[in-house]
Motif scaffolding. Structure first.
Motif, PDB file in Angstrom:
ATOM      1  N   TRP A 344       0.289 -25.939  39.397  1.00  0.00           N
ATOM      2  CA  TRP A 344       0.897 -27.186  38.962  1.00  0.00           C
ATOM      3  C   TRP A 344       2.401 -27.031  38.947  1.00  0.00           C
ATOM      4  O   TRP A 344       2.923 -25.943  38.670  1.00  0.00           O
ATOM      5  N   GLY A 345       3.123 -28.109  39.207  1.00  0.00           N
ATOM      6  CA  GLY A 345       4.574 -28.022  39.164  1.00  0.00           C
ATOM      7  C   GLY A 345       5.233 -29.267  39.694  1.00  0.00           C
ATOM      8  O   GLY A 345       4.623 -30.337  39.788  1.00  0.00           O
ATOM      9  N   HIS A 346       6.496 -29.119  40.049  1.00  0.00           N
ATOM     10  CA  HIS A 346       7.262 -30.227  40.596  1.00  0.00           C
ATOM     11  C   HIS A 346       8.380 -29.660  41.444  1.00  0.00           C
ATOM     12  O   HIS A 346       8.788 -28.498  41.279  1.00  0.00           O
ATOM     13  N   GLU A 347       8.872 -30.481  42.366  1.00  0.00           N
ATOM     14  CA  GLU A 347       9.984 -30.098  43.220  1.00  0.00           C
ATOM     15  C   GLU A 347      11.091 -31.130  43.094  1.00  0.00           C
ATOM     16  O   GLU A 347      10.880 -32.240  42.603  1.00  0.00           O
ATOM     17  N   GLY A 348      12.267 -30.734  43.524  1.00  0.00           N
ATOM     18  CA  GLY A 348      13.397 -31.654  43.464  1.00  0.00           C
ATOM     19  C   GLY A 348      14.429 -31.290  44.502  1.00  0.00           C
ATOM     20  O   GLY A 348      14.533 -30.127  44.910  1.00  0.00           O
ATOM     21  N   GLY A 349      15.189 -32.276  44.943  1.00  0.00           N
ATOM     22  CA  GLY A 349      16.234 -32.004  45.917  1.00  0.00           C
ATOM     23  C   GLY A 349      17.294 -33.075  45.908  1.00  0.00           C
ATOM     24  O   GLY A 349      17.002 -34.254  45.698  1.00  0.00           O
ATOM     25  N   ASP A 350      18.542 -32.648  46.110  1.00  0.00           N
ATOM     26  CA  ASP A 350      19.650 -33.601  46.150  1.00  0.00           C
ATOM     27  C   ASP A 350      20.883 -32.916  46.691  1.00  0.00           C
ATOM     28  O   ASP A 350      21.256 -31.833  46.226  1.00  0.00           O
ATOM     29  N   GLY A 352      22.005 -31.093  49.246  1.00  0.00           N
ATOM     30  CA  GLY A 352      22.047 -29.676  49.590  1.00  0.00           C
ATOM     31  C   GLY A 352      21.287 -28.771  48.654  1.00  0.00           C
ATOM     32  O   GLY A 352      21.165 -27.568  48.931  1.00  0.00           O
ATOM     33  N   TRP A 353      20.772 -29.295  47.554  1.00  0.00           N
ATOM     34  CA  TRP A 353      19.992 -28.492  46.621  1.00  0.00           C
ATOM     35  C   TRP A 353      18.507 -28.786  46.815  1.00  0.00           C
ATOM     36  O   TRP A 353      18.102 -29.926  47.013  1.00  0.00           O
ATOM     37  N   ILE A 354      17.685 -27.760  46.733  1.00  0.00           N
ATOM     38  CA  ILE A 354      16.238 -27.926  46.616  1.00  0.00           C
ATOM     39  C   ILE A 354      15.763 -26.949  45.553  1.00  0.00           C
ATOM     40  O   ILE A 354      16.163 -25.782  45.533  1.00  0.00           O
ATOM     41  N   SER A 355      14.929 -27.434  44.649  1.00  0.00           N
ATOM     42  CA  SER A 355      14.355 -26.561  43.629  1.00  0.00           C
ATOM     43  C   SER A 355      12.865 -26.830  43.540  1.00  0.00           C
ATOM     44  O   SER A 355      12.395 -27.927  43.861  1.00  0.00           O
ATOM     45  N   ALA A 356      12.113 -25.820  43.145  1.00  0.00           N
ATOM     46  CA  ALA A 356      10.676 -25.961  42.995  1.00  0.00           C
ATOM     47  C   ALA A 356      10.211 -25.045  41.874  1.00  0.00           C
ATOM     48  O   ALA A 356      10.697 -23.919  41.736  1.00  0.00           O
ATOM     49  N   ALA A 357       9.278 -25.547  41.088  1.00  0.00           N
ATOM     50  CA  ALA A 357       8.691 -24.762  40.010  1.00  0.00           C
ATOM     51  C   ALA A 357       7.187 -24.897  40.071  1.00  0.00           C
ATOM     52  O   ALA A 357       6.660 -25.989  40.322  1.00  0.00           O
ATOM     53  N   GLY A 358       6.480 -23.793  39.872  1.00  0.00           N
ATOM     54  CA  GLY A 358       5.027 -23.814  39.884  1.00  0.00           C
ATOM     55  C   GLY A 358       4.470 -22.888  38.828  1.00  0.00           C
ATOM     56  O   GLY A 358       5.083 -21.872  38.478  1.00  0.00           O
ATOM     57  N   VAL A 359       3.289 -23.232  38.323  1.00  0.00           N
ATOM     58  CA  VAL A 359       2.656 -22.435  37.272  1.00  0.00           C
ATOM     59  C   VAL A 359       1.151 -22.485  37.484  1.00  0.00           C
ATOM     60  O   VAL A 359       0.602 -23.499  37.931  1.00  0.00           O
ATOM     61  N   THR A 360       0.486 -21.383  37.199  1.00  0.00           N
ATOM     62  CA  THR A 360      -0.966 -21.350  37.302  1.00  0.00           C
ATOM     63  C   THR A 360      -1.587 -22.259  36.246  1.00  0.00           C
ATOM     64  O   THR A 360      -0.938 -22.642  35.280  1.00  0.00           O
ATOM     65  N   ALA A 361      -2.856 -22.599  36.449  1.00  0.00           N
ATOM     66  CA  ALA A 361      -3.516 -23.595  35.601  1.00  0.00           C
ATOM     67  C   ALA A 361      -3.548 -23.200  34.136  1.00  0.00           C
ATOM     68  O   ALA A 361      -3.566 -24.067  33.252  1.00  0.00           O
ATOM     69  N   ASP A 362      -3.543 -21.891  33.849  1.00  0.00           N
ATOM     70  CA  ASP A 362      -3.566 -21.448  32.455  1.00  0.00           C
ATOM     71  C   ASP A 362      -2.171 -21.286  31.862  1.00  0.00           C
ATOM     72  O   ASP A 362      -2.028 -20.924  30.685  1.00  0.00           O
ATOM     73  N   GLY A 363      -1.122 -21.532  32.656  1.00  0.00           N
ATOM     74  CA  GLY A 363       0.245 -21.439  32.165  1.00  0.00           C
ATOM     75  C   GLY A 363       0.771 -20.027  32.039  1.00  0.00           C
ATOM     76  O   GLY A 363       1.890 -19.829  31.558  1.00  0.00           O
ATOM     77  N   ARG A 364       0.024 -19.019  32.501  1.00  0.00           N
ATOM     78  CA  ARG A 364       0.403 -17.630  32.239  1.00  0.00           C
ATOM     79  C   ARG A 364       1.294 -17.027  33.323  1.00  0.00           C
ATOM     80  O   ARG A 364       1.954 -16.017  33.087  1.00  0.00           O
ATOM     81  N   ARG A 365       1.291 -17.582  34.497  1.00  0.00           N
ATOM     82  CA  ARG A 365       2.094 -17.022  35.596  1.00  0.00           C
ATOM     83  C   ARG A 365       2.889 -18.158  36.210  1.00  0.00           C
ATOM     84  O   ARG A 365       2.323 -19.167  36.628  1.00  0.00           O
ATOM     85  N   SER A 366       4.207 -18.026  36.257  1.00  0.00           N
ATOM     86  CA  SER A 366       5.054 -19.127  36.712  1.00  0.00           C
ATOM     87  C   SER A 366       6.173 -18.599  37.597  1.00  0.00           C
ATOM     88  O   SER A 366       6.590 -17.447  37.487  1.00  0.00           O
TER      89      SER A 366
END
Length: 408
Positions: A344-350, A352-366
């Motif tokens: 699960w996560g979200h991405e963003g860009g504007d 010249g910037w791109i960012s992305a964040a992701g995390v496993t379903a239990d929230g333990r590894r991100s």
């Protein structure tokens, strides 16, 4: 750079150094009484993170910083490229960056908290909270719900100010807009589709959600994010910069080429059009990992609201190539993992910037990655960069086997 043949002295020397480094890590770990398998696993995670960051800069991205938090709480970082093209200084692993649309996950969390408190319902219409705001040219706030704003099924058309050239950027980079101005631009257009019948990413929908938060609470959306999320989680490096065009140090510079063949433009200093809850926060990789870990770990939302956030629908066929396999929840996307399951996560860009964040379903590894100076002259360039970013996230979140055959 062309790879050396596998039998070359240079390749053999690098392999020896890697083996020596691994041996040193294992030996050091054993001397402290920790199991050697954990050290080998840490080395593998770190090596993959660095390799994937280098693969992104090899595509022409100026700088990359990435941070992985493992299920046992280890923080592993990797940087690649340079922080700016003038000094060629190293990218900081703790650098600030504009997180762009990753902000939407914060705003959605506040909306769901308010729903959990009984202060609004996801099935409330926009008209109930913002009477007369969504109207004209076939737009009707009486037919659009808060849930549809959250899930990009409102049909509201985006009409955002954008920079069309270097001259346009220099002339307008300090311009500011109110949420009302942004929504008014959208109301000049007919809806893209009837509410609830299709999916299309809409920044304007999250501007409206920010306005709903203010109407319900009496406070701007970013103050509610600060009080409900940032302060309770101790996110000391996450904030809304308002109309300030600068970033705190350390930060990388970002660059954009407005047309193929033109010189690069340093676009780091700007205000941007983002006035509502669609974007606008500044953060760090450490803070974003903490936020998403807390969110999926159940620390920010009651179970019922978190379950609603994770009810997904397919994204559009036009959007799917950018995020293969993605499904949209309420302020969160799910993506398949190559090792099974989803993250699960979200991405963003504007600019010249791109960012992305992701995390496993239990929230333990991100994992969070920030890319600065994403120079893309074509759609194929964009796809190559987003695929490399997706690979970094997938590699980081997919567990590595321990000596006993179990997974991290």
């Amino acid at each position: 750079m062309t790879s050396s043949p596998i039998h070359s002295p240079r390749r053999r020397g690098r392999s020896i150094r890697r083996n020596l480094a691994l041996a040193a890590i294992v030996a050091g770990t054993l001397s402290t009484g920790m199991p050697g398998a954990s050290a080998a696993q840490q080395y593998g995670d770190q090596a993959r993170l660095r390799r994937d960051a280098d693969a992104i800069t090899a595509l022409g991205v100026t700088g990359v910083q990435a941070r992985l938090v493992t299920s046992d709480g280890r923080n592993l970082t990797a940087t690649s490229g340079v922080a700016d093209l003038t000094t060629r200084r190293q990218v900081s692993s703790n650098g600030y960056f504009r997180i762009a649309s990753v902000t939407k996950a914060f705003v959605a969390t506040v909306i769901l908290q308010l729903a959990g408190d009984g202060r609004l319902s996801l099935d409330d219409t926009v008209e109930r909270w913002l009477p007369g705001v969504v109207s004209g040219n076939g737009n009707d706030g009486r037919a659009i719900t808060i849930r549809q704003l959250l899930q990009h099924t409102s049909g509201i058309h985006d009409d955002y100010p954008d920079y069309t050239s270097a001259e346009d950027f220099y002339q307008h980079r300090y311009d500011t807009y109110t949420p009302e101005q942004i929504v008014a631009r959208a109301m000049r257009h007919r809806p893209d589709f009837r509410p609830g019948t299709d999916w299309r990413y809409s920044n304007t929908g999250y501007v409206l959600l920010g306005m709903v938060i203010q109407r319900v609470t009496g406070h701007p959306w970013h103050e509610e994010v600060r009080d409900r999320i940032v302060r309770p989680l101790g996110l000391k490096h996450t904030f809304w910069p308002g109309t300030s065009p600068t970033l705190p140090r350390p930060h990388a510079s970002s660059y954009q080429r407005f047309k193929p063949g033109e010189p690069l433009v340093d676009v780091t200093e700007q205000v941007g059009p983002f006035a509502g809850g669609e974007a606008g926060l500044v953060s760090t990789t450490a803070d974003l990992n903490r936020f998403f870990g807390a969110l999926l770990g159940g620390r920010l939302l009651p179970p019922a609201q978190l379950a609603q956030m994770k009810q997904t629908i397919p994204v559009s066929k036009e959007f799917e190539p950018l995020m293969p396999g993605a499904r949209d929840g309420l302020g969160l996307f799910s993506r398949p993992l190559s090792c099974g399951g989803v993250y699960w996560g979200h991405e963003g860009g504007d600019s010249g910037w791109i960012s992305a964040a992701g995390v496993t379903a239990d929230g333990r590894r991100s994992v969070t990655v920030s890319m600065s100076g994403t120079i893309a002259d074509s759609t194929d360039d964009v796809l190559r960069i987003t695929r490399a970013e997706s690979k970094l996230v997938d590699d980081a979140l997919c567990s590595t086997p321990n000596a006993d055959g179990k997974t991290d």
